[in-house]
Design a protein around this motif. Structure first.
Motif, PDB file in Angstrom:
ATOM      1  N   GLU A   1     -11.591   1.376 -29.974  1.00  0.00           N
ATOM      2  CA  GLU A   1     -11.211   0.012 -29.595  1.00  0.00           C
ATOM      3  C   GLU A   1     -11.473  -0.200 -28.101  1.00  0.00           C
ATOM      4  N   ARG A   2     -11.374   0.873 -27.328  1.00  0.00           N
ATOM      5  CA  ARG A   2     -11.683   0.752 -25.898  1.00  0.00           C
ATOM      6  C   ARG A   2     -13.166   0.462 -25.685  1.00  0.00           C
ATOM      7  N   ILE A   3     -13.993   1.153 -26.444  1.00  0.00           N
ATOM      8  CA  ILE A   3     -15.434   0.928 -26.361  1.00  0.00           C
ATOM      9  C   ILE A   3     -15.740  -0.513 -26.760  1.00  0.00           C
ATOM     10  N   ALA A   4     -15.082  -0.985 -27.831  1.00  0.00           N
ATOM     11  CA  ALA A   4     -15.304  -2.353 -28.308  1.00  0.00           C
ATOM     12  C   ALA A   4     -14.962  -3.348 -27.197  1.00  0.00           C
ATOM     13  N   HIS A   5     -13.845  -3.123 -26.514  1.00  0.00           N
ATOM     14  CA  HIS A   5     -13.477  -3.971 -25.384  1.00  0.00           C
ATOM     15  C   HIS A   5     -14.592  -4.004 -24.337  1.00  0.00           C
ATOM     16  N   GLY A   6     -15.085  -2.827 -24.026  1.00  0.00           N
ATOM     17  CA  GLY A   6     -16.156  -2.708 -23.024  1.00  0.00           C
ATOM     18  C   GLY A   6     -17.399  -3.462 -23.454  1.00  0.00           C
ATOM     19  N   VAL A   7     -17.744  -3.323 -24.727  1.00  0.00           N
ATOM     20  CA  VAL A   7     -18.933  -4.007 -25.250  1.00  0.00           C
ATOM     21  C   VAL A   7     -18.748  -5.522 -25.152  1.00  0.00           C
ATOM     22  N   ILE A   8     -17.590  -5.999 -25.557  1.00  0.00           N
ATOM     23  CA  ILE A   8     -17.331  -7.440 -25.556  1.00  0.00           C
ATOM     24  C   ILE A   8     -17.383  -7.987 -24.132  1.00  0.00           C
ATOM     25  N   GLU A   9     -16.681  -7.320 -23.221  1.00  0.00           N
ATOM     26  CA  GLU A   9     -16.658  -7.795 -21.840  1.00  0.00           C
ATOM     27  C   GLU A   9     -18.042  -7.823 -21.204  1.00  0.00           C
ATOM     28  N   SER A  10     -18.778  -6.730 -21.387  1.00  0.00           N
ATOM     29  CA  SER A  10     -20.084  -6.714 -20.728  1.00  0.00           C
ATOM     30  C   SER A  10     -21.074  -7.635 -21.417  1.00  0.00           C
ATOM     31  N   ALA A  11     -20.921  -7.831 -22.731  1.00  0.00           N
ATOM     32  CA  ALA A  11     -21.809  -8.763 -23.439  1.00  0.00           C
ATOM     33  C   ALA A  11     -21.581 -10.183 -22.922  1.00  0.00           C
ATOM     34  N   LYS A  12     -20.339 -10.503 -22.631  1.00  0.00           N
ATOM     35  CA  LYS A  12     -20.040 -11.827 -22.069  1.00  0.00           C
ATOM     36  C   LYS A  12     -20.600 -11.936 -20.661  1.00  0.00           C
ATOM     37  N   GLU A  13     -20.413 -10.877 -19.897  1.00  0.00           N
ATOM     38  CA  GLU A  13     -20.849 -10.851 -18.506  1.00  0.00           C
ATOM     39  C   GLU A  13     -22.356 -11.052 -18.356  1.00  0.00           C
ATOM     40  N   VAL A  14     -23.126 -10.311 -19.139  1.00  0.00           N
ATOM     41  CA  VAL A  14     -24.575 -10.366 -18.962  1.00  0.00           C
ATOM     42  C   VAL A  14     -25.255 -11.350 -19.915  1.00  0.00           C
ATOM     43  N   ALA A  15     -24.504 -12.041 -20.740  1.00  0.00           N
ATOM     44  CA  ALA A  15     -25.046 -13.032 -21.666  1.00  0.00           C
ATOM     45  C   ALA A  15     -26.236 -12.478 -22.466  1.00  0.00           C
ATOM     46  N   ILE A  16     -25.921 -11.541 -23.343  1.00  0.00           N
ATOM     47  CA  ILE A  16     -26.970 -10.873 -24.123  1.00  0.00           C
ATOM     48  C   ILE A  16     -27.582 -11.817 -25.154  1.00  0.00           C
ATOM     49  N   LYS A  17     -28.922 -11.908 -25.133  1.00  0.00           N
ATOM     50  CA  LYS A  17     -29.594 -12.837 -26.050  1.00  0.00           C
ATOM     51  C   LYS A  17     -30.319 -12.121 -27.182  1.00  0.00           C
ATOM     52  N   ILE A  18     -30.307 -10.804 -27.144  1.00  0.00           N
ATOM     53  CA  ILE A  18     -31.019 -10.058 -28.194  1.00  0.00           C
ATOM     54  C   ILE A  18     -30.006  -9.477 -29.179  1.00  0.00           C
ATOM     55  N   PRO A  19     -30.450  -9.123 -30.397  1.00  0.00           N
ATOM     56  CA  PRO A  19     -29.510  -8.598 -31.388  1.00  0.00           C
ATOM     57  C   PRO A  19     -28.826  -7.297 -30.921  1.00  0.00           C
ATOM     58  N   VAL A  20     -27.546  -7.190 -31.248  1.00  0.00           N
ATOM     59  CA  VAL A  20     -26.801  -5.969 -30.941  1.00  0.00           C
ATOM     60  C   VAL A  20     -26.073  -5.513 -32.204  1.00  0.00           C
ATOM     61  N   VAL A  21     -26.257  -4.248 -32.570  1.00  0.00           N
ATOM     62  CA  VAL A  21     -25.490  -3.674 -33.674  1.00  0.00           C
ATOM     63  C   VAL A  21     -24.638  -2.547 -33.098  1.00  0.00           C
ATOM     64  N   VAL A  22     -23.342  -2.594 -33.393  1.00  0.00           N
ATOM     65  CA  VAL A  22     -22.436  -1.558 -32.906  1.00  0.00           C
ATOM     66  C   VAL A  22     -21.882  -0.804 -34.091  1.00  0.00           C
ATOM     67  N   ARG A  23     -22.112   0.484 -34.090  1.00  0.00           N
ATOM     68  CA  ARG A  23     -21.575   1.298 -35.161  1.00  0.00           C
ATOM     69  C   ARG A  23     -20.437   2.148 -34.569  1.00  0.00           C
ATOM     70  N   LEU A  24     -19.258   1.967 -35.107  1.00  0.00           N
ATOM     71  CA  LEU A  24     -18.102   2.714 -34.623  1.00  0.00           C
ATOM     72  C   LEU A  24     -17.568   3.594 -35.736  1.00  0.00           C
ATOM     73  N   GLN A  25     -17.255   4.828 -35.389  1.00  0.00           N
ATOM     74  CA  GLN A  25     -16.703   5.763 -36.363  1.00  0.00           C
ATOM     75  C   GLN A  25     -15.716   6.660 -35.625  1.00  0.00           C
ATOM     76  N   GLY A  26     -14.715   7.161 -36.318  1.00  0.00           N
ATOM     77  CA  GLY A  26     -13.759   8.063 -35.678  1.00  0.00           C
ATOM     78  C   GLY A  26     -12.512   7.338 -35.208  1.00  0.00           C
ATOM     79  N   THR A  27     -11.938   7.844 -34.112  1.00  0.00           N
ATOM     80  CA  THR A  27     -10.638   7.353 -33.629  1.00  0.00           C
ATOM     81  C   THR A  27     -10.600   5.832 -33.435  1.00  0.00           C
ATOM     82  N   ASN A  28      -9.705   5.171 -34.137  1.00  0.00           N
ATOM     83  CA  ASN A  28      -9.484   3.718 -34.038  1.00  0.00           C
ATOM     84  C   ASN A  28     -10.742   2.876 -34.296  1.00  0.00           C
ATOM     85  N   ALA A  29     -11.605   3.360 -35.167  1.00  0.00           N
ATOM     86  CA  ALA A  29     -12.847   2.647 -35.464  1.00  0.00           C
ATOM     87  C   ALA A  29     -12.566   1.279 -36.084  1.00  0.00           C
ATOM     88  N   GLU A  30     -11.576   1.247 -36.978  1.00  0.00           N
ATOM     89  CA  GLU A  30     -11.251   0.009 -37.685  1.00  0.00           C
ATOM     90  C   GLU A  30     -10.850  -1.091 -36.698  1.00  0.00           C
TER      91      GLU A  30
END
Lengths: 294, 400
Positions: free
Chosen positions: B329-358
C-alpha cells in the motif's frame, strides 16, 4: 525434516542493535525462531525485544549455546564479523549484508575452507524452514510447510516462486537464498545433495541468473547424483552482455554466463526448465503429479 | 568501475609494472607540446574510451614524425568511435593517450581476475598476445595458461615460474624470466591493494631491446570497495556513463538502459530481470532494468518514474512489486502521488503481490488515475504489452 535449520536451531544476531538488525531479529523471533543472543561491540547488557546483547560472539556462544549466526553488520566490517563467528565455534553463518568488497570475501572463503562451518550468502535473504525457523529477511507469511525445497541466487524472485508454491498448496521444506555476489559461501551443489537426502523434500526449485558458472556446475552434479525432480529458472534472458544487473555477480563476461546457455545445460541434465516466471509453481506441481493424472 | 587506459597505466607505473612513456591529452595544443617534449622514434596516439576494439575501429594512430602528431590528434578528438563493444551509437573521443611507440619482438597476453567458483585470484596467460583471449580459448584452448593464487599466502615465485616456463619464455628471451616473475608479483599486489576485479594487459610485449612492457592496460575496480579508495572517485569519467544511469545512481537506484519500449520498475534485482524476461515472453521488449531495492519508498518510486519517463523510447510502464518488508500500500501511495506529479500520459500497469497487496490495488483502483492494477504476473505482462503495442524495438534513436 528439513535441511540445515529447524525449531531447535539457536540463533545469534550480529549487529542486533542496528536498524536492520533489531527489526529483523524481532521478526524472526515472532516467526518462532529461537533467537537467543545478539552481538554489538560495546552494547553488552542491553536487550532487544528480550534478546540479550553481548560484546563478542565468544561471550554469546558461552552464555547461550547459540549455534547459528545471522549477520547484519555493514559491508566494511562484515568480513570481520563472519570470521569472528567462525572462530567462536558457530556452525552455520547466514550473512545478509550486501556490498562486501570481493577481496574481503576472497580471504574469508579461504579462511573458512578448513573449518567445520558453513556460510550462506552474503548478499542474500537468508534461510527458512517453513513454520519452524526463519533466519533472514524474507516475509514469513508466504511460506507454508510442504514438499518443495528452494535454492535461489535472488531475493524477491524467490518470494515470487515461494508464493506460487504456497498458493498451489505444495508448500516448502527449506528455502535458501545463496546470494547474488560473485563469491558466496555455499553453492547449489551442497544444498542439492542435502535436499536429495531429506525425506520430506520431494522436488527442488532452483532459481539462477546470468553470470558465473554455478548453474553449469549444478547441472553436472544433478545429472550424476540427483534423482528427485529439479525445476530450474534462470533470470536474465534479456540482459545485455557486460552489464551488471543489480547483483554484483549478475554479469555476462567474455560471452560466458548467458541465460540461454545455462537453460540448455540444465535441460540437458534433466532439469525441468521454466521460461515463464509466472509458471514456476505450476511446473513444480506438474512434476509432482503422478504420471498421467495432470 | 572501469577506468581509462592512461589511468590503468598510471597504476601500473605506481606498482613497478613497465609502461611506455605517455601522457593524457585533451587538446591539440597539448598534443603539439607533448610531442615536442616526448621526442620519440615512434609516436602512438590512442583514443581513450571505455571499450575494447579501438585499434580495429581506427582509434589508434602511429607516426614516426612528431610534427604529424597534432594532425592525428585532430582526427581523433571529438570523433565518435564505434567498436564491437560500444554498440552502434559509439562513444565520443574526448581524451587521448599519446605515448612512445615500442619496437615489438613478441606479443603476449596476461590478465588477473577472480575465479568465482574457487574464490581464488587466477592469472591467465598466453603466447597469443594481441588477440582476444576468448577467441584463443575457443580455437586453441591449450594455449591459454591458468595459474591460481592461494589467497592465504599470496603470489609466490613458483606461480611465476609455472607461467614463465609454460609460456616458453626461456626459449623466447631468457633474460626476461626474472623481470616477468617480478612483474606478476607486482600485478598481484596491485590487484589486492586496489581491489581490482580485473587487470588485463593485451598485449604485454617483449621489446626488441629485450624489455617487458605493458602496451595496453585495462583495469576494473570492484564497486563494493570504492569506499576504501577515495582517490578512484577522481578517475570516474561521467562521459562514459549513460546520463540516466548517473541520475539513477544519485537516487540510489539500480538502472541499466536497454533498447525496448516498456519501462519497468521492480523491487529486487532477480525479480527485475525476470520481469524484463516476462515482457519479452509476452511479445515486447524491456526498455530498462530498474531495481528500486528492498527498502523502496515513495521517494524512490517517484525518482524511478522520472527516470523512466526521460527515456523517449518508453511507451508504457510496468511496475512489479513483491511486498515483503516493503508494504504494497505504501508503494501504491508512491505510484499515485508521482503519477499525479508528473502527469503520466502513457499506459501504466502495476502488479502488486505480497504484504498488503489487496490494499494497494484498491488504492490504485480508487485513485481515478488511468493505472491498471493486477495480481497475476503473466496477466499483468500481457496487459502492458497489449496497451503499449508489440515489438516496437528501437523505434527511435535515443536522446542523449
Amino acid at each position: 525434516m528439513s535441511i540445515l535449520v529447524n525449531k531447535f536451531t539457536r540463533v545469534l544476531v550480529q549487529g542486533i542493535t542496528g536498524k536492520e538488525g533489531s527489526f529483523h531479529a524481532t521478526q524472526c523471533k515472532a516467526y518462532g525462531t529461537q533467537v537467543v543472543a545478539g552481538v554489538t561491540p560495546g552494547k553488552a547488557g542491553q536487550e532487544v525485544e528480550g534478546i540479550p546483547v553481548f560484546n563478542t560472539v565468544r561471550d554469546a556462544v558461552q552464555k547461550t549455546q547459540c549455534d547459528t549466526s545471522l549477520i547484519f553488520v555493514p559491508p566494511a566490517f562484515a568480513a570481520d564479523a563472519i570470521l569472528e563467528a567462525a572462530d567462536a565455534g558457530i556452525r552455520l553463518i547466514v550473512c545478509i549484508t550486501e556490498g562486501i568488497p570481493v577481496n574481503d570475501m576472497v580471504r574469508v572463503k579461504r579462511a573458512l575452507r578448513d573449518r567445520d562451518v558453513r556460510l550462506i550468502g552474503p548478499n542474500c535473504p537468508g534461510i527458512i524452514t517453513a513454520d519452524e525457523c526463519k533466519i533472514g529477511i524474507m516475509p514469513g507469511f508466504i511460506h507454508k510447510k510442504g514438499r518443495v525445497g528452494v535454492i535461489s541466487r535472488s531475493g524477491t524472485l524467490t518470494y515470487e516462486a515461494v508464493n506460487q508454491l504456497t498458493t498451489l498448496g505444495l508448500g516448502e521444506t527449506t528455502c535458501i537464498g545463496i546470494g547474488g555476489d560473485p563469491i558466496i559461501g555455499t553453492g547449489y551443489v551442497d544444498l542439492l545433495a542435502m535436499f536429495e537426502k531429506d525425506p520430506e523434500t520431494e522436488a527442488v526449485v532452483m532459481i539462477g541468473e546470468i553470470g558465473g558458472d554455478a548453474e553449469e556446475k549444478a547441472a553436472a552434479f544433478i545429472k550424476q547424483d540427483i534423482r528427485k525432480p529439479v525445476i530450474g529458472f534462470i533470470a536474465g534472458i534479456t540482459a545485455p552482455p557486460g552489464r551488471r544487473m543489480g547483483h554484483a555477480g549478475a554479469i555476462i563476461t567474455g560471452g560466458k554466463g548467458m541465460a540461454a546457455e545455462k537453460m540448455a545445460v540444465l535441460e540437458d541434465a534433466g532439469v525441468i526448465v521454466v521460461r515463464n516466471t509466472a509458471e514456476i509453481g505450476k511446473t513444480a506441481q506438474d512434476a509432482l503429479s503422478p504420471r498421467g493424472s495432470v | 568501475m572501469n577506468i581509462h587506459e592512461f589511468q590503468a597505466k598510471q597504476l601500473f607505473a605506481q606498482f613497478g609494472i613497465p609502461v611506455p612513456i605517455g601522457r593524457e591529452i585533451k587538446t591539440l595544443l597539448a598534443a603539439e607540446k607533448w610531442a615536442a617534449k616526448l621526442n620519440a622514434p615512434v609516436y602512438v596516439v590512442k583514443a581513450q574510451i571505455h571499450a575494447g576494439g579501438r585499434g580495429k575501429a581506427g582509434g589508434v594512430k602511429l607516426t614516426k614524425n612528431g610534427a604529424e602528431v597534432p594532425a592525428l590528434a585532430k582526427e581523433l578528438l571529438g570523433r565518435t568511435l564505434v567498436t564491437h563493444q560500444t554498440g552502434p551509437k559509439g562513444r565520443k573521443v574526448r581524451r587521448l593517450l599519446i605515448e612512445e611507440g615500442a619496437g615489438i619482438a613478441k606479443e603476449l597476453y596476461l590478465s588477473l581476475l577472480l575465479d568465482r567458483d574457487s574464490g581464488w585470484p587466477v592469472f591467465i596467460a598466453s603466447t597469443e598476445g594481441g588477440m582476444e583471449i576468448e577467441e584463443v580459448a575457443a580455437k586453441s584452448p591449450e594455449k591459454v595458461l591458468k595459474e591460481p593464487i592461494d589467497p592465504a599466502v599470496g603470489y609466490q615465485g613458483y606461480n611465476g615460474r609455472n607461467l614463465a616456463y609454460g609460456l616458453g619464455l626461456p626459449a623466447l628471451e631468457p633474460t626476461i624470466m626474472g623481470p616477468f616473475i617480478t612483474m606478476l608479483g607486482n600485478l598481484y599486489r596491485l590487484f589486492m591493494e586496489k581491489n581490482a576485479s580485473l587487470i588485463e594487459i593485451n598485449p604485454l610485449v617483449i621489446t626488441q631491446d629485450k624489455k617487458l612492457m605493458a602496451l595496453d592496460g585495462k583495469v576494473s575496480i570492484d564497486d563494493n570497495a570504492l569506499f576504501k579508495h577515495p582517490d578512484f572517485q577522481a578517475m570516474r569519467d561521467l562521459h562514459e556513463e549513460e546520463p540516466l544511469e548517473i541520475e539513477a545512481t544519485n537516487n540510489n537506484l539500480n538502472y541499466v538502459k536497454l533498447d525496448g519500449n516498456i519501462g519497468c520498475m521492480v523491487n529486487g534485482a532477480g525479480l527485475a530481470m525476470a520481469t524484463m524476461d516476462v515482457i519479452k515472453l509476452a511479445g515486447s521488449e524491456p526498455a530498462n532494468f530498474l531495481d528500486v531495492g528492498g527498502g523502496a519508498t515513495k521517494e524512490t518510486v517517484a525518482a524511478g518514474f522520472r527516470i523512466l519517463l526521460k527515456d523517449r523510447n518508453v511507451k508504457g510502464i510496468f511496475i512489479n512489486i513483491f511486498g515483503g518488508i516493503v508494504r504494497c500500500e505504501r508503494i501504491a501511495h508512491g505510484v499515485i502521488e508521482s503519477a499525479k506529479e508528473v502527469a503520466i500520459k502513457i499506459p501504466v500497469v502495476v502488479r502488486l503481490q505480497g504484504t498488503n497487496a489487496e490494499e494497494g490495488r484498491k488504492l490504485l483502483q480508487e485513485s481515478g488515475l488511468k493505472i491498471e492494477a493486477a495480481t497475476d504476473l503473466w496477466e499483468a505482462a500481457q496487459k502492458i504489452v497489449a496497451l503499449t503495442g508489440k515489438k516496437r524495438k528501437k523505434v527511435e534513436a535515443t536522446a542523449s
